[in-house]
Design a protein around this motif. Sequence first.
Motif, PDB file in Angstrom:
ATOM      1  N   ARG A   1       0.839  -1.070  -0.064  1.00 48.11           N
ATOM      2  CA  ARG A   1      -0.060  -0.062  -0.006  1.00 48.11           C
ATOM      3  C   ARG A   1       0.992   1.195   0.068  1.00 48.11           C
ATOM      4  NH1 ARG A   1      -1.290   3.033   3.910  1.00 48.11           N
ATOM      5  NH2 ARG A   1      -0.972   1.410   5.608  1.00 48.11           N
ATOM      6  N   ARG A   2       1.718   1.296   0.925  1.00 48.56           N
ATOM      7  CA  ARG A   2       2.668   2.438   1.067  1.00 48.56           C
ATOM      8  C   ARG A   2       3.575   2.694  -0.032  1.00 48.56           C
ATOM      9  NH1 ARG A   2       6.063   2.384   6.009  1.00 48.56           N
ATOM     10  NH2 ARG A   2       6.700   4.406   5.096  1.00 48.56           N
ATOM     11  N   ALA A   3       3.795   1.744  -0.820  1.00 49.10           N
ATOM     12  CA  ALA A   3       4.682   1.908  -2.096  1.00 49.10           C
ATOM     13  C   ALA A   3       4.061   2.479  -3.088  1.00 49.10           C
ATOM     14  CB  ALA A   3       5.510   0.423  -2.335  1.00 49.10           C
ATOM     15  N   ARG A   4       2.677   1.943  -3.453  1.00 46.62           N
ATOM     16  CA  ARG A   4       1.820   2.102  -4.235  1.00 46.62           C
ATOM     17  C   ARG A   4       1.480   3.535  -4.344  1.00 46.62           C
ATOM     18  NH1 ARG A   4      -0.219  -2.417  -2.836  1.00 46.62           N
ATOM     19  NH2 ARG A   4      -2.201  -1.720  -1.986  1.00 46.62           N
ATOM     20  N   GLU A   5       1.159   4.122  -3.082  1.00 40.98           N
ATOM     21  CA  GLU A   5       0.826   5.697  -2.688  1.00 40.98           C
ATOM     22  C   GLU A   5       1.888   6.232  -3.209  1.00 40.98           C
ATOM     23  OE1 GLU A   5      -0.106   5.679   1.573  1.00 40.98           O
ATOM     24  OE2 GLU A   5      -2.197   4.747   1.228  1.00 40.98           O
ATOM     25  N   TYR A   6       3.498   5.931  -2.953  1.00 46.81           N
ATOM     26  CA  TYR A   6       4.462   6.609  -3.389  1.00 46.81           C
ATOM     27  C   TYR A   6       4.319   6.662  -4.557  1.00 46.81           C
ATOM     28  CZ  TYR A   6       9.199   7.903  -4.313  1.00 46.81           C
ATOM     29  OH  TYR A   6      10.382   8.553  -4.803  1.00 46.81           O
ATOM     30  N   LEU A   7       3.960   5.726  -5.459  1.00 50.70           N
ATOM     31  CA  LEU A   7       4.380   5.784  -6.691  1.00 50.70           C
ATOM     32  C   LEU A   7       3.172   6.673  -7.437  1.00 50.70           C
ATOM     33  CD1 LEU A   7       4.633   1.907  -7.740  1.00 50.70           C
ATOM     34  CD2 LEU A   7       6.459   3.786  -7.674  1.00 50.70           C
TER      35      LEU A   7
ATOM     36  N   GLY B   1       8.841  -3.209  -8.531  1.00 53.26           N
ATOM     37  CA  GLY B   1       8.329  -3.883  -7.431  1.00 53.26           C
ATOM     38  C   GLY B   1       8.499  -3.419  -6.151  1.00 53.26           C
ATOM     39  N   TYR B   2       8.434  -3.922  -4.976  1.00 56.42           N
ATOM     40  CA  TYR B   2       8.642  -3.270  -3.617  1.00 56.42           C
ATOM     41  C   TYR B   2       9.193  -4.552  -2.627  1.00 56.42           C
ATOM     42  CZ  TYR B   2       7.410  -1.476   0.745  1.00 56.42           C
ATOM     43  OH  TYR B   2       7.667  -1.004   2.253  1.00 56.42           O
ATOM     44  N   ALA B   3      10.509  -4.080  -2.021  1.00 57.44           N
ATOM     45  CA  ALA B   3      10.961  -4.956  -0.838  1.00 57.44           C
ATOM     46  C   ALA B   3      10.396  -4.602   0.365  1.00 57.44           C
ATOM     47  CB  ALA B   3      12.491  -4.728  -1.138  1.00 57.44           C
TER      48      ALA B   3
END
Length: 177
Positions: free
Chosen positions: A131-137, A153-155
């Motif tokens: 979720r947080r990575a998608r929000e950042y993107l 992707g996201y680690a």
Amino acid sequence: MISDEVVEEVRRRADIVAIISEHVPLKRAGKDYRARCPFHEERTPSFYVVPSKGFYKCFGCGESGDVFSFLMKRLGLGFMDAVRYVAERVGVEIRNTQGPDEDEGLRAFHEANAFARRFFEQTLWHPERGRRAREYLASRGIGEATAERFGLGYAPDDRQAFRTAAAQHGLDENVLV
């Protein structure tokens, strides 16, 4: 370059069940075969191989294709390398090809790389973990289509998550290092 006629000969001779079972433990289910999908985590088998039609399909993640696309996705091979891989197993000689044959020793690295890519992509699209990575993107104007196009992707914060998933997948830790 491999001619279309040779590619079709390799496809016709290929035993999709034998080749996929080198990578996934298949079990007979009537006239077809099934297993847990190698492309996503699941508890019950939703990955089917239909030998009479020469294709596979996962009803969990939607992944499907023929023997070549399976090897491309599973081992990270290009199309021509996948054709050579199958041709070697079915006894079709390929002449006048350009480029060196893939070194057998590199296959494990290709598989590990393909697995890592899938793992980090799946983590990005996981409803909670990513979720947080998608929000950042999204804040950077990067939508889902662009992220998928470039294989983003996201680690996760969990340092052992990838190692644990790779071990469950049967990847050698030395190859990962």
